[in-house]
Design a protein around this motif. Structure first.
Motif, PDB file in Angstrom:
ATOM      1  N   ASP A 289       0.852  -1.189   0.000  1.00 32.04           N
ATOM      2  CA  ASP A 289       0.000   0.000   0.000  1.00 32.04           C
ATOM      3  C   ASP A 289       0.886   1.236   0.000  1.00 32.04           C
ATOM      4  O   ASP A 289       2.007   1.200   0.509  1.00 32.04           O
ATOM      5  CB  ASP A 289      -0.895   0.024   1.245  1.00 32.04           C
ATOM      6  CG  ASP A 289      -1.980  -1.034   1.210  1.00 32.04           C
ATOM      7  OD1 ASP A 289      -2.297  -1.516   0.109  1.00 32.04           O
ATOM      8  OD2 ASP A 289      -2.499  -1.382   2.291  1.00 32.04           O
ATOM      9  N   PRO A 290       0.404   2.364  -0.523  1.00 29.36           N
ATOM     10  CA  PRO A 290       1.192   3.597  -0.480  1.00 29.36           C
ATOM     11  C   PRO A 290       1.498   4.014   0.963  1.00 29.36           C
ATOM     12  O   PRO A 290       0.703   3.774   1.873  1.00 29.36           O
ATOM     13  CB  PRO A 290       0.282   4.625  -1.157  1.00 29.36           C
ATOM     14  CG  PRO A 290      -0.689   3.831  -1.955  1.00 29.36           C
ATOM     15  CD  PRO A 290      -0.863   2.536  -1.227  1.00 29.36           C
ATOM     16  N   ILE A 291       2.631   4.646   1.158  1.00 29.84           N
ATOM     17  CA  ILE A 291       3.014   5.137   2.480  1.00 29.84           C
ATOM     18  C   ILE A 291       2.441   6.535   2.643  1.00 29.84           C
ATOM     19  O   ILE A 291       2.909   7.500   2.016  1.00 29.84           O
ATOM     20  CB  ILE A 291       4.538   5.121   2.649  1.00 29.84           C
ATOM     21  CG1 ILE A 291       5.022   3.680   2.600  1.00 29.84           C
ATOM     22  CG2 ILE A 291       4.952   5.810   3.943  1.00 29.84           C
ATOM     23  CD1 ILE A 291       6.499   3.509   2.652  1.00 29.84           C
ATOM     24  N   THR A 292       1.411   6.643   3.475  1.00 29.29           N
ATOM     25  CA  THR A 292       0.729   7.909   3.689  1.00 29.29           C
ATOM     26  C   THR A 292       0.793   8.366   5.144  1.00 29.29           C
ATOM     27  O   THR A 292       0.453   9.496   5.444  1.00 29.29           O
ATOM     28  CB  THR A 292      -0.748   7.820   3.266  1.00 29.29           C
ATOM     29  OG1 THR A 292      -1.364   6.767   4.022  1.00 29.29           O
ATOM     30  CG2 THR A 292      -0.878   7.536   1.781  1.00 29.29           C
ATOM     31  N   ASN A 293       1.164   7.452   6.057  1.00 30.86           N
ATOM     32  CA  ASN A 293       1.250   7.818   7.472  1.00 30.86           C
ATOM     33  C   ASN A 293       2.369   7.015   8.115  1.00 30.86           C
ATOM     34  O   ASN A 293       2.922   6.109   7.503  1.00 30.86           O
ATOM     35  CB  ASN A 293      -0.084   7.583   8.195  1.00 30.86           C
ATOM     36  CG  ASN A 293      -0.421   6.112   8.272  1.00 30.86           C
ATOM     37  OD1 ASN A 293       0.293   5.333   8.900  1.00 30.86           O
ATOM     38  ND2 ASN A 293      -1.514   5.717   7.645  1.00 30.86           N
ATOM     39  N   GLU A 294       2.683   7.355   9.351  1.00 34.19           N
ATOM     40  CA  GLU A 294       3.749   6.641  10.057  1.00 34.19           C
ATOM     41  C   GLU A 294       3.265   6.135  11.407  1.00 34.19           C
ATOM     42  O   GLU A 294       3.996   6.100  12.374  1.00 34.19           O
ATOM     43  CB  GLU A 294       4.989   7.517  10.203  1.00 34.19           C
ATOM     44  CG  GLU A 294       4.740   8.887  10.764  1.00 34.19           C
ATOM     45  CD  GLU A 294       5.944   9.800  10.655  1.00 34.19           C
ATOM     46  OE1 GLU A 294       6.339  10.330  11.702  1.00 34.19           O
ATOM     47  OE2 GLU A 294       6.474  10.001   9.553  1.00 34.19           O
ATOM     48  N   THR A 295       2.000   5.701  11.458  1.00 35.85           N
ATOM     49  CA  THR A 295       1.427   5.200  12.707  1.00 35.85           C
ATOM     50  C   THR A 295       1.609   3.704  12.884  1.00 35.85           C
ATOM     51  O   THR A 295       1.574   3.206  13.996  1.00 35.85           O
ATOM     52  CB  THR A 295      -0.077   5.544  12.793  1.00 35.85           C
ATOM     53  OG1 THR A 295      -0.729   4.985  11.656  1.00 35.85           O
ATOM     54  CG2 THR A 295      -0.285   7.044  12.851  1.00 35.85           C
ATOM     55  N   GLU A 296       1.775   2.961  11.797  1.00 36.04           N
ATOM     56  CA  GLU A 296       1.999   1.518  11.860  1.00 36.04           C
ATOM     57  C   GLU A 296       3.164   1.172  10.950  1.00 36.04           C
ATOM     58  O   GLU A 296       3.401   1.822   9.941  1.00 36.04           O
ATOM     59  CB  GLU A 296       0.745   0.753  11.420  1.00 36.04           C
ATOM     60  CG  GLU A 296      -0.428   0.924  12.356  1.00 36.04           C
ATOM     61  CD  GLU A 296      -1.629   0.104  11.924  1.00 36.04           C
ATOM     62  OE1 GLU A 296      -1.442  -0.863  11.140  1.00 36.04           O
ATOM     63  OE2 GLU A 296      -2.737   0.427  12.357  1.00 36.04           O
ATOM     64  N   ALA A 297       3.883   0.102  11.320  1.00 37.05           N
ATOM     65  CA  ALA A 297       5.070  -0.294  10.564  1.00 37.05           C
ATOM     66  C   ALA A 297       4.724  -0.641   9.118  1.00 37.05           C
ATOM     67  O   ALA A 297       3.732  -1.317   8.854  1.00 37.05           O
ATOM     68  CB  ALA A 297       5.748  -1.470  11.245  1.00 37.05           C
ATOM     69  N   HIS A 298       5.560  -0.182   8.209  1.00 34.86           N
ATOM     70  CA  HIS A 298       5.408  -0.513   6.795  1.00 34.86           C
ATOM     71  C   HIS A 298       6.204  -1.772   6.434  1.00 34.86           C
ATOM     72  O   HIS A 298       5.835  -2.506   5.530  1.00 34.86           O
ATOM     73  CB  HIS A 298       5.896   0.647   5.929  1.00 34.86           C
ATOM     74  CG  HIS A 298       5.238   1.947   6.240  1.00 34.86           C
ATOM     75  ND1 HIS A 298       5.913   3.006   6.806  1.00 34.86           N
ATOM     76  CD2 HIS A 298       3.960   2.351   6.115  1.00 34.86           C
ATOM     77  CE1 HIS A 298       5.081   4.003   6.987  1.00 34.86           C
ATOM     78  NE2 HIS A 298       3.884   3.638   6.574  1.00 34.86           N
ATOM     79  N   PHE A 299       7.312  -1.984   7.170  1.00 36.81           N
ATOM     80  CA  PHE A 299       8.157  -3.155   6.951  1.00 36.81           C
ATOM     81  C   PHE A 299       8.606  -3.698   8.302  1.00 36.81           C
ATOM     82  O   PHE A 299       8.739  -2.938   9.264  1.00 36.81           O
ATOM     83  CB  PHE A 299       9.405  -2.789   6.128  1.00 36.81           C
ATOM     84  CG  PHE A 299       9.114  -2.557   4.673  1.00 36.81           C
ATOM     85  CD1 PHE A 299       9.264  -3.577   3.741  1.00 36.81           C
ATOM     86  CD2 PHE A 299       8.689  -1.314   4.211  1.00 36.81           C
ATOM     87  CE1 PHE A 299       8.999  -3.368   2.405  1.00 36.81           C
ATOM     88  CE2 PHE A 299       8.422  -1.091   2.883  1.00 36.81           C
ATOM     89  CZ  PHE A 299       8.576  -2.121   1.967  1.00 36.81           C
TER      90      PHE A 299
END
Length: 176
Positions: free
Chosen positions: A162-172
């Motif tokens: 999914d696109p990275i739009t926030n930094e509230t949950e881990a992306h990796f």
């Protein structure tokens, strides 16, 4: 008379502000890449990295919040004008003074450094007149350079790209 005119102009300017003229602190801006660190032997368990240091490749300075600390996560700022950003991630980072504490010229770095390359597509999204634009990162992938002595076992996406739009949950998730 001049004071009254200036005061009236100031009052007029302040009362003409619209809600869209001020960018609220709650407004979502360009998000950083959020990587959580996990134990490779127990993949449901977060694991700290000791003496961790994150530094951009080509930059002599570490990231402000990540200079020789213990952590189980990192927020990495990505370049908004390029489609790739590289970071040096150090485990057990330490500067050895080579037995000469007053002479910095012979100091060397110990620990284990892995270089990661983050590739992505950049998309500019209009937020508001006051906030301007933010950058959304799409199709994000991470590659680890294999120098024969990696401390990072592997990195896995948590967002199904999914696109990275926030930094509230881990992306990796990074496993080590």
């Amino acid at each position: 008379m001049k004071k009254i005119i200036i005061l009236l102009l100031l009052c007029l300017a302040l009362t003409n502000c619209e809600k869209d003229d001020i960018c609220s602190e709650d407004t979502s801006t360009t998000a950083r890449l959020y990587i959580a660190f996990y134990n490779n032997n127990n993949q449901d368990s977060r694991k700290n990295v000791f003496n961790f240091r994150a530094q951009g490749v080509g930059n002599d300075n570490p990231l402000d919040d990540y200079n020789v600390i213990r952590t189980n996560e990192v927020l990495l700022p990505l370049k908004t004008t390029e489609n790739q950003t590289q970071f040096k991630l150090h485990n057990d980072y330490e500067i050895d003074d080579n037995g000469t504490p007053d002479d910095e010229t012979d100091d060397f770095i110990t620990g284990n450094e892995d270089i990661i390359t983050i590739s992505y597509a950049v998309k500019e999204v209009y937020v508001s007149r006051a906030c301007g634009y933010k950058t959304v990162f799409e199709n994000v992938t991470i590659a680890i350079e294999d120098d024969g002595d990696k401390w990072i076992d592997f990195i896995q996406t948590t967002t199904d790209n999914d696109p990275i739009t926030n930094e509230t949950e881990a992306h990796f998730n990074l496993y080590h």
